[in-house]
Design a protein around this motif. Structure first.
Motif, PDB file in Angstrom:
ATOM      1  N   THR A 403       0.851  -1.187   0.000  1.00 52.74           N
ATOM      2  CA  THR A 403       0.000   0.000   0.000  1.00 52.74           C
ATOM      3  C   THR A 403       0.885   1.235   0.000  1.00 52.74           C
ATOM      4  O   THR A 403       1.854   1.320   0.761  1.00 52.74           O
ATOM      5  CB  THR A 403      -0.913   0.027   1.243  1.00 52.74           C
ATOM      6  N   VAL A 404       0.548   2.188  -0.873  1.00 58.13           N
ATOM      7  CA  VAL A 404       1.254   3.465  -0.943  1.00 58.13           C
ATOM      8  C   VAL A 404       0.266   4.549  -0.542  1.00 58.13           C
ATOM      9  O   VAL A 404      -0.793   4.697  -1.161  1.00 58.13           O
ATOM     10  CB  VAL A 404       1.810   3.729  -2.348  1.00 58.13           C
ATOM     11  N   THR A 405       0.586   5.300   0.519  1.00 58.90           N
ATOM     12  CA  THR A 405      -0.303   6.333   1.036  1.00 58.90           C
ATOM     13  C   THR A 405       0.380   7.685   0.920  1.00 58.90           C
ATOM     14  O   THR A 405       1.563   7.830   1.241  1.00 58.90           O
ATOM     15  CB  THR A 405      -0.652   6.065   2.509  1.00 58.90           C
ATOM     16  N   VAL A 406      -0.374   8.666   0.445  1.00 56.22           N
ATOM     17  CA  VAL A 406       0.166  10.020   0.240  1.00 56.22           C
ATOM     18  C   VAL A 406      -0.661  10.997   1.071  1.00 56.22           C
ATOM     19  O   VAL A 406      -1.897  10.956   1.049  1.00 56.22           O
ATOM     20  CB  VAL A 406       0.130  10.414  -1.246  1.00 56.22           C
ATOM     21  N   TYR A 407       0.030  11.876   1.817  1.00 56.05           N
ATOM     22  CA  TYR A 407      -0.622  12.890   2.639  1.00 56.05           C
ATOM     23  C   TYR A 407      -0.113  14.279   2.246  1.00 56.05           C
ATOM     24  O   TYR A 407       1.028  14.437   1.776  1.00 56.05           O
ATOM     25  CB  TYR A 407      -0.301  12.689   4.131  1.00 56.05           C
ATOM     26  N   GLU A 408      -0.978  15.264   2.442  1.00 59.29           N
ATOM     27  CA  GLU A 408      -0.482  16.636   2.430  1.00 59.29           C
ATOM     28  C   GLU A 408       0.379  16.809   3.683  1.00 59.29           C
ATOM     29  O   GLU A 408       0.072  16.241   4.742  1.00 59.29           O
ATOM     30  CB  GLU A 408      -1.640  17.625   2.451  1.00 59.29           C
ATOM     31  N   ALA A 409       1.445  17.576   3.570  1.00 64.97           N
ATOM     32  CA  ALA A 409       2.344  17.693   4.727  1.00 64.97           C
ATOM     33  C   ALA A 409       3.140  18.993   4.661  1.00 64.97           C
ATOM     34  O   ALA A 409       3.163  19.690   3.627  1.00 64.97           O
ATOM     35  CB  ALA A 409       3.295  16.500   4.790  1.00 64.97           C
ATOM     36  N   GLN A 410       3.761  19.309   5.784  1.00 64.99           N
ATOM     37  CA  GLN A 410       4.683  20.429   5.884  1.00 64.99           C
ATOM     38  C   GLN A 410       5.940  19.949   6.595  1.00 64.99           C
ATOM     39  O   GLN A 410       5.861  19.142   7.525  1.00 64.99           O
ATOM     40  CB  GLN A 410       4.045  21.594   6.658  1.00 64.99           C
ATOM     41  N   ILE A 424      -4.251  12.349   0.744  1.00 66.36           N
ATOM     42  CA  ILE A 424      -4.484  12.693  -0.655  1.00 66.36           C
ATOM     43  C   ILE A 424      -4.875  11.472  -1.472  1.00 66.36           C
ATOM     44  O   ILE A 424      -5.836  11.491  -2.236  1.00 66.36           O
ATOM     45  CB  ILE A 424      -3.226  13.342  -1.273  1.00 66.36           C
ATOM     46  N   ASN A 425      -4.137  10.412  -1.274  1.00 69.67           N
ATOM     47  CA  ASN A 425      -4.368   9.242  -2.120  1.00 69.67           C
ATOM     48  C   ASN A 425      -3.886   7.984  -1.414  1.00 69.67           C
ATOM     49  O   ASN A 425      -2.972   8.026  -0.580  1.00 69.67           O
ATOM     50  CB  ASN A 425      -3.643   9.387  -3.460  1.00 69.67           C
ATOM     51  N   LEU A 426      -4.552   6.870  -1.751  1.00 74.25           N
ATOM     52  CA  LEU A 426      -4.148   5.570  -1.219  1.00 74.25           C
ATOM     53  C   LEU A 426      -4.271   4.561  -2.346  1.00 74.25           C
ATOM     54  O   LEU A 426      -5.338   4.425  -2.952  1.00 74.25           O
ATOM     55  CB  LEU A 426      -5.015   5.169  -0.032  1.00 74.25           C
ATOM     56  N   ILE A 427      -3.155   3.903  -2.665  1.00 71.30           N
ATOM     57  CA  ILE A 427      -3.134   2.920  -3.743  1.00 71.30           C
ATOM     58  C   ILE A 427      -2.708   1.570  -3.176  1.00 71.30           C
ATOM     59  O   ILE A 427      -1.702   1.466  -2.471  1.00 71.30           O
ATOM     60  CB  ILE A 427      -2.147   3.327  -4.877  1.00 71.30           C
ATOM     61  N   THR A 428      -3.503   0.546  -3.451  1.00 70.62           N
ATOM     62  CA  THR A 428      -3.211  -0.801  -2.995  1.00 70.62           C
ATOM     63  C   THR A 428      -2.851  -1.660  -4.198  1.00 70.62           C
ATOM     64  O   THR A 428      -3.605  -1.715  -5.182  1.00 70.62           O
ATOM     65  CB  THR A 428      -4.412  -1.411  -2.251  1.00 70.62           C
ATOM     66  N   TYR A 429      -1.705  -2.331  -4.138  1.00 71.96           N
ATOM     67  CA  TYR A 429      -1.244  -3.201  -5.201  1.00 71.96           C
ATOM     68  C   TYR A 429      -1.417  -4.651  -4.769  1.00 71.96           C
ATOM     69  O   TYR A 429      -1.058  -5.018  -3.638  1.00 71.96           O
ATOM     70  CB  TYR A 429       0.238  -2.944  -5.516  1.00 71.96           C
ATOM     71  N   GLU A 430      -1.993  -5.463  -5.640  1.00 71.39           N
ATOM     72  CA  GLU A 430      -2.145  -6.885  -5.329  1.00 71.39           C
ATOM     73  C   GLU A 430      -0.783  -7.582  -5.247  1.00 71.39           C
ATOM     74  O   GLU A 430      -0.628  -8.546  -4.502  1.00 71.39           O
ATOM     75  CB  GLU A 430      -3.017  -7.543  -6.395  1.00 71.39           C
ATOM     76  N   LYS A 431       0.175  -7.074  -6.010  1.00 71.60           N
ATOM     77  CA  LYS A 431       1.536  -7.597  -5.962  1.00 71.60           C
ATOM     78  C   LYS A 431       2.486  -6.426  -5.897  1.00 71.60           C
ATOM     79  O   LYS A 431       2.424  -5.509  -6.713  1.00 71.60           O
ATOM     80  CB  LYS A 431       1.823  -8.455  -7.205  1.00 71.60           C
ATOM     81  N   CYS A 432       3.377  -6.449  -4.917  1.00 71.36           N
ATOM     82  CA  CYS A 432       4.303  -5.329  -4.748  1.00 71.36           C
ATOM     83  C   CYS A 432       5.341  -5.350  -5.861  1.00 71.36           C
ATOM     84  O   CYS A 432       6.060  -6.341  -6.049  1.00 71.36           O
ATOM     85  CB  CYS A 432       4.991  -5.417  -3.373  1.00 71.36           C
ATOM     86  N   LEU A 433       5.428  -4.240  -6.596  1.00 70.64           N
ATOM     87  CA  LEU A 433       6.373  -4.111  -7.702  1.00 70.64           C
ATOM     88  C   LEU A 433       7.461  -3.108  -7.394  1.00 70.64           C
ATOM     89  O   LEU A 433       8.232  -2.751  -8.273  1.00 70.64           O
ATOM     90  CB  LEU A 433       5.620  -3.685  -8.976  1.00 70.64           C
TER      91      LEU A 433
END
Length: 434
Positions: A403-410, A424-433
């Protein structure tokens, strides 16, 4: 489409108590047609063209109507690579659902069309009783009175117990073989006028469009309410035109004729024809009789304001639709904002951009800083000076995916402390590449 039409219909139902007293029947019928149009016309699909036209005519409207581009959801995306076209798994499921609904709607409409063709064939084949010259003269006189220039046929059939009107392009009025003992000439005139008013208003077409709305939005209960209301209001509207200028005794005779015809079985209840007994439930007849006695005070300014308000609310639901975004150079954009396409359809395997660290911060200038487990402790003595950016964290799961999670940050330029904001976004991969 479904939401916009439902909003307009709901507002119509809310103002109905006021509309019955102060608004004309023409207004009520017009609002129902507007709701029907929103159910059937894909206004969100043409919204970008409408905006471009407004911007070209009035450049000042750009700031008012333009919205910032929202963050893209790559779960519903199409990827074109040369001569190949690939879709995301989420979009694939959506397209399969839409295709299934399209097939179902086509089957329903085809079934209705076949029934209509059979009924029309029966009516026309057995309408062989000659229509008297006096009846034809009355019929053409009413046509001229209503300024109907279309070619309308008048037929007589023993299989038809009450007058009905059918046909869209070639309308036909079918009457039963009445004699003078059953109905006098004045009432015969009113009945024919009722049918011809249906033709003038193209009510058969409106009824077909109502059936199409039900076929497309079969899951939405408001479409059934709309269709039933269209049937009732179209009949009440025709009654009001027929009875316009009539005395109380004539209105009473017309109502008694409706009740007399109501006890006879008829094809008038068929969804493909309109007639003097349209919407022939007990509640519908009671409503028609009550509406005949209702005296309305037409408030044109108020009705115009309500029309504008209802149209505005329907338009707002259309403008809430976000059109698809076309990205031709997605590499840097997805690298900075953390968006990566993940497709599972076919044999396509897109190259996923490598992440520099398991956790890292990227400022607006593109500089990348690693985030370590013990390096994000805030320092009380530091007078933080923050720069805006995003943080990205990568975590693997037990099934082999990630899982790759992206947040707004300072990030503080002095001590390196990072303050997270909204996701901001959350992407889940069935297989880690990665």
């Amino acid at each position: 489409m479904s939401l916009s039409g439902s909003v307009i219909l709901l507002l119509y139902l809310l103002v109905s108590p006021i509309a019955k007293r102060y608004f004309s029947l023409a207004w009520r019928y017009r609002i129902l047609k507007i709701a029907l149009a929103f159910y059937l016309i894909p206004f969100p699909a043409v919204l970008p063209e409408i905006r471009d036209s407004i911007f070209g005519f009035c450049p000042l409207a750009v700031d008012l109507l333009s919205r910032p581009v929202s963050l893209m959801n790559t779960s519903y995306a199409i990827y074109a690579d040369g001569g190949s076209l690939y879709v995301s798994s989420g979009l694939e499921k959506m397209l399969i659902f839409i295709l299934g609904m399209g097939v179902l709607s086509f089957a329903v409409i085809s079934w209705y069309a076949l029934r209509y063709w059979k009924m029309r064939k029966i009516c026309l084949n057995y309408s062989d009783i000659p229509v008297g010259q006096k009846q034809q003269d009355i019929f053409h006189s009413i046509k001229n009175e209503l300024d109907i220039r279309r070619n309308v046929k008048l037929l007589c059939s023993e299989y038809c117990k009450v007058p009905i009107t059918m046909g869209i392009c070639s309308p036909t009025v079918i009457i039963p073989p009445w004699n003078r003992d059953e109905v006098d000439q004045d009432l015969y005139h009113d009945v024919l006028k009722h049918e011809l008013v249906h033709i003038k208003h193209r009510d058969v077409l409106i009824r077909f469009l109502g059936i199409a709305a039900i076929a497309v939005h079969w899951f939405n209960p408001f479409t059934y309410i709309l269709y039933n209301e269209i049937l009732n209001i179209s009949e009440i509207y025709c009654d009001s035109i027929v009875l316009r200028g009539k005395e109380e005794q004539e209105r009473k005779a017309y109502g008694e004729l409706l009740l007399k015809l109501a006890v006879q079985k008829s094809m008038a209840s068929n969804e493909f024809a309109v007639g003097i007994l349209g919407g022939n439930s007990k509640r519908a007849f009671k409503r028609r009789i009550v509406e005949m006695k209702t005296v309305r005070k037409n408030k044109r300014i108020l009705s115009a304001l309500i029309t504008a308000l209802i149209s505005l609310m329907g338009g707002l639901t259309v403008c809430a639709y976000d059109p698809p975004v076309n990205i031709t150079d997605h590499g840097p954009v997805y690298a900075e904002q953390g968006f990566d396409f993940q497709f599972t359809v076919g044999e396509l395997k897109l190259e996923v951009e490598e992440l520099p660290y398991e956790q890292f911060f990227v400022d607006d200038a593109g500089n990348v800083y690693e985030i370590k487990g013990d390096s994000n402790d805030t320092r009380a003595a530091c007078k933080h000076k923050y720069v805006a950016g995003t943080t990205t964290s990568h975590s693997k799961n037990s099934s082999g995916g990630c899982t790759v999670t992206v947040y707004e940050a300072q990030r503080c330029l002095l001590c390196g402390y990072i303050k997270k904001g909204d996701k901001i976004n959350l992407i889940t991969y069935e297989k880690c590449l990665h």
